[in-house]
Design a protein around this motif. Structure first.
Motif, short mmCIF file in Angstrom:
data_model
loop_
_atom_site.label_atom_id
_atom_site.label_comp_id
_atom_site.label_asym_id
_atom_site.label_seq_id
_atom_site.Cartn_x
_atom_site.Cartn_y
_atom_site.Cartn_z
N SER A 194 -6.67 0.56 2.28
CA SER A 194 -6.68 0.43 1.13
C SER A 194 -8.63 1.51 0.91
O SER A 194 -8.56 2.19 -0.08
N LEU A 242 0.93 -1.12 0.19
CA LEU A 242 0.03 0.24 -0.13
C LEU A 242 0.67 1.22 0.23
O LEU A 242 1.47 1.67 1.01
N THR A 243 0.84 1.74 -1.06
CA THR A 243 1.93 2.65 -1.13
C THR A 243 1.27 3.83 -2.83
O THR A 243 0.58 2.79 -3.44
N PHE A 244 1.90 4.76 -3.16
CA PHE A 244 2.03 5.07 -4.21
C PHE A 244 2.72 4.49 -4.75
O PHE A 244 3.50 4.35 -5.18
N ALA A 245 1.73 4.92 -6.27
CA ALA A 245 2.19 4.26 -7.60
C ALA A 245 3.18 4.37 -8.19
O ALA A 245 4.25 2.92 -8.50
N SER A 299 5.33 5.76 5.57
CA SER A 299 4.27 6.22 4.92
C SER A 299 3.23 6.97 6.05
O SER A 299 2.89 6.32 6.46
N TYR A 300 2.60 7.98 4.75
CA TYR A 300 1.33 9.14 5.99
C TYR A 300 1.83 9.68 7.33
O TYR A 300 1.48 10.08 7.88
N GLU A 320 7.21 11.50 2.28
CA GLU A 320 5.87 11.92 3.29
C GLU A 320 6.19 11.72 4.41
O GLU A 320 5.20 12.03 5.55
N PHE A 348 -4.29 5.21 -1.06
CA PHE A 348 -4.04 5.06 -2.31
C PHE A 348 -5.18 3.79 -2.70
O PHE A 348 -5.43 2.83 -1.51
N ARG A 382 -9.11 12.48 0.41
CA ARG A 382 -9.11 11.47 -0.43
C ARG A 382 -8.45 9.85 -0.48
O ARG A 382 -8.79 10.18 1.33
#
Ligand code: PLP
Length: 371
Positions: A343, A81-84, A130-131, A157, A314, A311
């Protein structure tokens, strides 16, 4: 009706002054005094000896992995789970991303699953903070050391976050930072590679500038890239970095207000905070649980109608076509249940450092009524 975007940069007179100075000097391209100044000051603030500016966070990851020798036939461990940008960089180097489940307490790479994912061909691990929350790095650093694997920290991040008292980006072989408009600090677009390793820094500097030989003009011993930041962007970077403590403390104050407003609400969690971590507030995260867990997309729509931009978290990487056939490793077999749950049930609330106490009260009032 008031409108609250998820993220707005904090740009003011300080930034305008630095930018005007860079513009007036005529040094607008990728030569000029602000570049080396930004690199020196950033290295100092990250607790490393070397920092190399690049065009964005994606190219920072790309050039760090390339400089560490990642290429075809290699596997690179990434969180599920992260940005592509993270797995896309691995694939653009011809290597294979391995999707590893995240830990429910950190939302970052799970060390137990990471250990299970190691193979003969594992070349590198991208530990994404993350985050705003740091990865539990000690076990992962130990694995990397034992197996001769490179560790790149993705700090896009989490600039300024600390793991057991140490600044992120100073613990692995390299750190990658992003200065996109919604990150902790911005240069418009921009990125940085940090490292304690002088040879690695030299490799990054060579590769970012077409791999042109420093002593022989137009001689290129290997394939290089143009990943250079401009002096104008670096001027903006110096201004933002001079205000970094202020930016971080405003952000953490905003999250503190959300915690006060929402603490008594059941079936929701805000950003995690492990006892050994000093996270930063990149985005205010709301995780829906229990009976609220299925309502995420409806809540997003209702908040949007009332002027509050959010938002979703992800999309889990295994659901994206380019990565759907990647090898997957969780605690039990190949299922990635924590990444999947986060997610589907997480959203980001307005997180700008320029929000006031009364903005946050208003947003939380609307949120409570929607929930
Ligand atoms: C934003 C981000 C990137 C990419 O940074 P850009 O500057 O947009 O290229 C990489 N990794 C993570 C985890 C990010 O959040």
């Amino acid at each position: 009706m008031e409108k609250f975007p998820v993220s707005e940069p904090d740009i003011g007179a300080c930034e305008e002054g630095y930018l005007a100075d860079a513009a007036a000097s005529g040094w607008v391209s990728s030569l000029g005094p602000y570049i080396s100044r930004f690199e020196k000051e950033f290295a100092f603030s990250s607790g490393v000896d070397h920092a190399c500016t690049v065009t964005n966070g994606t190219s920072a990851l790309f050039v760090a992995l390339r400089a560490l020798g990642v290429g075809p036939d290699d596997e690179v461990i990434v969180p599920a789970l992260t940005f592509a940008a993270v797995p896309s960089v691995v694939m653009s180097l011809g290597a294979s991303p391995v999707l590893v489940d995240v830990d429910e307490n950190t939302w970052c790479l799970d060390p137990i699953s990471t250990k299970r994912a190691l193979s003969q061909t594992t070349k590198a691990i991208v530990a994404v903070h993350s985050y705003g929350h740091p990865v539990d790095l000690d076990p992962i650093l130990a694995m990397a050391g034992d197996h001769g694997i490179s560790l790149v920290e993705d700090c896009a991040e989490a600039q300024g976050a600390k793991y057991k008292g140490k600044t992120v980006g100073s613990l692995g072989h390299a750190g990658a930072f992003s200065f996109y408009g919604n990150k902790i600090m911005t240069t418009g677009e921009g990125g940085m590679v940090t490292t304690r390793d002088g040879e690695l820094a030299d490799r990054v500097r060579l590769l970012r500038d077409h791999a042109m030989d420093a002593n022989r003009r137009y001689y290129h011993a290997e394939v290089g890239y143009n990943l250079r930041l401009t002096n104008l962007q670096a001027a903006l970077g110096c201004a933002q970095l001079s205000r970094i403590e202020e930016l971080l403390s405003k952000r953490s104050q905003v999250l503190g207000w959300y915690r006060e407003e929402l603490s008594h609400l059941g079936d929701v969690d805000l950003n995690p905070c492990s006892p050994w971590a000093e996270p930063v507030n990149w985005m205010v995260c709301l995780l829906l649980k229990g009976k609220r867990a299925d309502r995420r997309d409806g809540i997003i729509a209702e908040l949007a109608e009332r002027g509050i931009d959010t938002r979703p978290f992800f999309v889990a990487l295994e659901e994206l076509p380019p990565y759907s056939s990647a090898r997957r490793v969780g605690r039990f077999g190949s299922a990635l249940p924590i990444a999947a749950r986060l997610s589907r049930t997480g959203l980001n609330l307005p997180s700008s450092p320029i929000l006031s106490r009364s903005d946050v009260s208003y947003i939380c009032g609307v949120l409570r009524s929607v929930l």
